[in-house]
Design an enzyme around this catalytic site. Sequence first.
Site, PDB file in Angstrom:
ATOM      1  N   HIS A 309     -83.135  90.707  28.402  1.00 36.11           N
ATOM      2  CA  HIS A 309     -82.225  91.636  29.093  1.00 36.11           C
ATOM      3  C   HIS A 309     -80.982  90.861  29.515  1.00 36.11           C
ATOM      4  O   HIS A 309     -81.074  89.698  29.892  1.00 36.11           O
ATOM      5  CB  HIS A 309     -82.910  92.230  30.331  1.00 36.11           C
ATOM      6  CG  HIS A 309     -82.241  93.464  30.835  1.00 36.11           C
ATOM      7  ND1 HIS A 309     -81.144  93.422  31.659  1.00 36.11           N
ATOM      8  CD2 HIS A 309     -82.499  94.768  30.584  1.00 36.11           C
ATOM      9  CE1 HIS A 309     -80.765  94.662  31.924  1.00 36.11           C
ATOM     10  NE2 HIS A 309     -81.545  95.494  31.282  1.00 36.11           N
ATOM     11  N   ASP A 366     -88.116  99.020  27.800  1.00 33.55           N
ATOM     12  CA  ASP A 366     -88.496  99.645  26.518  1.00 33.55           C
ATOM     13  C   ASP A 366     -89.843  99.166  25.996  1.00 33.55           C
ATOM     14  O   ASP A 366     -90.350  99.716  25.013  1.00 33.55           O
ATOM     15  CB  ASP A 366     -87.407  99.360  25.472  1.00 33.55           C
ATOM     16  CG  ASP A 366     -86.117 100.076  25.828  1.00 33.55           C
ATOM     17  OD1 ASP A 366     -85.067  99.424  25.905  1.00 33.55           O
ATOM     18  OD2 ASP A 366     -86.176 101.294  26.078  1.00 33.55           O
TER      19      ASP A 366
HETATM   20  C1  SDX Z   1     -81.891  98.291  27.529  1.00 34.53           C
HETATM   21  O1  SDX Z   1     -78.057  96.636  30.143  1.00 34.53           O
HETATM   22  C2  SDX Z   1     -79.016  97.425  30.547  1.00 34.53           C
HETATM   23  O2  SDX Z   1     -79.239  97.678  31.709  1.00 34.53           O
HETATM   24  C3  SDX Z   1     -79.818  98.063  29.416  1.00 34.53           C
HETATM   25  C4  SDX Z   1     -81.048  98.837  29.831  1.00 34.53           C
HETATM   26  C5  SDX Z   1     -80.687 100.089  30.603  1.00 34.53           C
HETATM   27  O3  SDX Z   1     -81.543 100.584  31.347  1.00 34.53           O
HETATM   28  O4  SDX Z   1     -79.580 100.633  30.391  1.00 34.53           O
HETATM   29  O5  SDX Z   1     -81.897  98.025  30.622  1.00 34.53           O
HETATM   30  C6  SDX Z   1     -81.847  99.314  28.615  1.00 34.53           C
HETATM   31  O6  SDX Z   1     -81.048  98.304  26.688  1.00 34.53           O
HETATM   32  C7  SDX Z   1     -82.963  97.223  27.573  1.00 34.53           C
HETATM   33  C8  SDX Z   1     -82.820  96.186  26.411  1.00 34.53           C
HETATM   34  C9  SDX Z   1     -83.441  96.795  25.158  1.00 34.53           C
HETATM   35  N1  SDX Z   1     -83.195  95.939  23.990  1.00 34.53           N
HETATM   36  C10 SDX Z   1     -84.164  95.217  23.401  1.00 34.53           C
HETATM   37  O7  SDX Z   1     -85.324  95.128  23.826  1.00 34.53           O
HETATM   38  C11 SDX Z   1     -83.725  94.520  22.110  1.00 34.53           C
HETATM   39  C12 SDX Z   1     -84.235  93.072  22.117  1.00 34.53           C
HETATM   40  N2  SDX Z   1     -83.494  92.331  23.173  1.00 34.53           N
HETATM   41  C13 SDX Z   1     -82.318  91.585  22.734  1.00 34.53           C
HETATM   42  O8  SDX Z   1     -81.599  92.148  21.692  1.00 34.53           O
HETATM   43  C14 SDX Z   1     -81.515  91.026  23.910  1.00 34.53           C
HETATM   44  O9  SDX Z   1     -82.404  90.455  24.780  1.00 34.53           O
HETATM   45  C15 SDX Z   1     -80.596  91.952  24.685  1.00 34.53           C
HETATM   46  C16 SDX Z   1     -79.661  92.698  23.802  1.00 34.53           C
HETATM   47  C17 SDX Z   1     -81.395  92.919  25.493  1.00 34.53           C
HETATM   48  C18 SDX Z   1     -79.794  91.071  25.649  1.00 34.53           C
HETATM   49  O10 SDX Z   1     -78.932  90.332  24.865  1.00 34.53           O
HETATM   50  P1  SDX Z   1     -78.005  89.178  25.511  1.00 34.53           P
HETATM   51  O11 SDX Z   1     -77.903  89.285  26.984  1.00 34.53           O
HETATM   52  O12 SDX Z   1     -76.742  89.163  24.730  1.00 34.53           O
HETATM   53  O13 SDX Z   1     -78.860  87.924  25.294  1.00 34.53           O
HETATM   54  P2  SDX Z   1     -78.554  86.851  24.214  1.00 34.53           P
HETATM   55  O14 SDX Z   1     -78.471  87.501  22.882  1.00 34.53           O
HETATM   56  O15 SDX Z   1     -77.387  86.061  24.691  1.00 34.53           O
HETATM   57  O16 SDX Z   1     -79.905  85.979  24.257  1.00 34.53           O
HETATM   58  C19 SDX Z   1     -79.942  84.737  24.884  1.00 34.53           C
HETATM   59  C20 SDX Z   1     -80.899  83.924  24.025  1.00 34.53           C
HETATM   60  C21 SDX Z   1     -80.456  83.822  22.562  1.00 34.53           C
HETATM   61  O17 SDX Z   1     -81.021  82.626  22.040  1.00 34.53           O
HETATM   62  P3  SDX Z   1     -80.125  81.248  22.025  1.00 34.53           P
HETATM   63  O18 SDX Z   1     -78.815  81.612  21.338  1.00 34.53           O
HETATM   64  O19 SDX Z   1     -79.950  80.900  23.486  1.00 34.53           O
HETATM   65  O20 SDX Z   1     -80.963  80.260  21.251  1.00 34.53           O
HETATM   66  O21 SDX Z   1     -82.184  84.582  23.979  1.00 34.53           O
HETATM   67  C22 SDX Z   1     -82.473  84.960  22.642  1.00 34.53           C
HETATM   68  C23 SDX Z   1     -81.154  84.972  21.891  1.00 34.53           C
HETATM   69  O22 SDX Z   1     -81.382  84.734  20.507  1.00 34.53           O
HETATM   70  N3  SDX Z   1     -83.062  86.305  22.714  1.00 34.53           N
HETATM   71  C24 SDX Z   1     -84.105  86.707  22.000  1.00 34.53           C
HETATM   72  C25 SDX Z   1     -84.361  88.019  22.421  1.00 34.53           C
HETATM   73  N4  SDX Z   1     -83.473  88.382  23.352  1.00 34.53           N
HETATM   74  C26 SDX Z   1     -82.657  87.317  23.532  1.00 34.53           C
HETATM   75  N5  SDX Z   1     -84.848  86.083  21.063  1.00 34.53           N
HETATM   76  C27 SDX Z   1     -85.861  86.796  20.531  1.00 34.53           C
HETATM   77  N6  SDX Z   1     -86.180  88.057  20.880  1.00 34.53           N
HETATM   78  C28 SDX Z   1     -85.448  88.693  21.823  1.00 34.53           C
HETATM   79  N7  SDX Z   1     -85.769  89.932  22.166  1.00 34.53           N
END
Ligand code: SDX
Length: 444
Positions: A309, A366
């Site tokens: 998140h 989710d």
């Molecule tokens: C919702 O914003 C809100 O409030 C949203 C929400 C709402 O109520 O409105 O809460 C609802 O959208 C919840 C999120 C649902 N999405 C998912 O579950 C999809 C999977 N999650 C990711 O796509 C991700 O965690 C996000 C999109 C939710 C957050 O993305 P960020 O903040 O841009 O995080 P990031 O991509 O910068 O990640 C930081 C690190 C990265 O690795 P490094 O580059 O540091 O090596 O964490 C890794 C990312 O690759 N990472 C994940 C991951 N989420 C982040 N790696 C594997 N699986 C994941 N799910």
Amino acid sequence: MADSKTFTLTNDATGESFKFPVIEGSYGPDVIDMRKLYESTNMFSYDPSFTSTASCPSAITFIDGEKGQLMHRGYSIEDLAGKSSFIEVAYLLLYGDLPSEKQLKEFSHNITYHTMVHEQLQFFFRGFRRDAHPMAIMCGVVGALSAFYHDSLDIHDLAQREISAHRLIAKLPTLAAMTYKYSIGQPFVYPRNDLSYAENFLHMTFAVPAEPYKVNPVVAKAMDRIFILHADHEQNASTSTVRQSGSSMANPFACIAAGIASLWGASHGGANQEVLEMLAEIGHKDRIPEFLARAKDKNDPFRLMGFGHRVYKNHDPRAAVLKESCHEVLEDLGIEDPLLELAMELEKIALQDEYFVSRKLFPNVDFYSGIILKAIGFPTSMFTVLFALARTTGWVSQWKEMVEDPGMRICRPRQLYTGAEPRPYVALDKRGASTERKASKSAA
Ligand code: SDX
């Protein structure tokens, strides 16, 4: 003497210092007021995905990502999910306080008596294929509402803002149910004024004209709680989309349609559908290590859906409530869903894995919601529609708060320009092979 109400930035290249006011929040972080940054420094701040940017003042929702805290108008999500009802939370989000008995009765009546949609709206559905994604249909039919309510499009008129807000909160369940009925070829079922918000939605979704339908009170309570947990969440991507659209004075129906489009994304509200599909693909706990490895592999676009998140770097408090509801609903319905066991095993293993622990990736809202929705009988394609149905109340509340702010201005960010420097026009017969070489290089 340092002034606690200002923040000084120094340009190391020139030694110039610039003071900016600090504005205190009522609770949580203060902000540095950067509105005069460009005027003072001839430079923009740069924060492309807004990780450190407060886009607006708001009194509706507060999140502390480190603590895993979520509250609406000061009330914790745990209290609201455990003690309140969705219609009461909708009133709270819209008007700022919990309603009195009289206020709640009046508000609930107003919402109930706006649940029907114009009879012509049903013809919009016929333009879609039956297998159209329900979110594609919702983007269309919610936007189409602005074609039916010319009496309530003046955002400067309080009464018209109020009736638009009520119409949207009231009609989203009706349109969501119609979207589902259309996809399975069943007739639309009209709303009933004797049912609660969640009961009415379940009735319109699962009743058929051929026989009476009795809403299961356990399912209705779970549905109502799921709506509460999805109602609002500060300045997330779809809420920011609604605010951005509303800042140009677009009508509220069009703004909510824009929010639905943004929510559909797999990184946002579309994740609840992706989680179920991911769990089905994993299939058995023996395959969890394979999928965790893929989630960690930077060359693999696969991410662990329902994990991570932007704000929560601790447990998402909504996930904890949903996990508990999963057990209650499945037990009450006498359903043994192996996907719940698999989800819990996946959570356990992931939260022992250094990759997820070091990045503070926990289950989000989710991760468990889909398991309950599947148990209630929704297809995965409807999961994000249900998220949009509930979030409409938050979107409408945030839109109303913004439009009623006398300081509202059109949202118009600037950019870091990375394009070509000024260059002279080249006549067609002078462009020759160099242009083609450049094009093939950029296409590669
Ligand atoms: C919702 O914003 C809100 O409030 C949203 C929400 C709402 O109520 O409105 O809460 C609802 O959208 C919840 C999120 C649902 N999405 C998912 O579950 C999809 C999977 N999650 C990711 O796509 C991700 O965690 C996000 C999109 C939710 C957050 O993305 P960020 O903040 O841009 O995080 P990031 O991509 O910068 O990640 C930081 C690190 C990265 O690795 P490094 O580059 O540091 O090596 O964490 C890794 C990312 O690759 N990472 C994940 C991951 N989420 C982040 N790696 C594997 N699986 C994941 N799910």
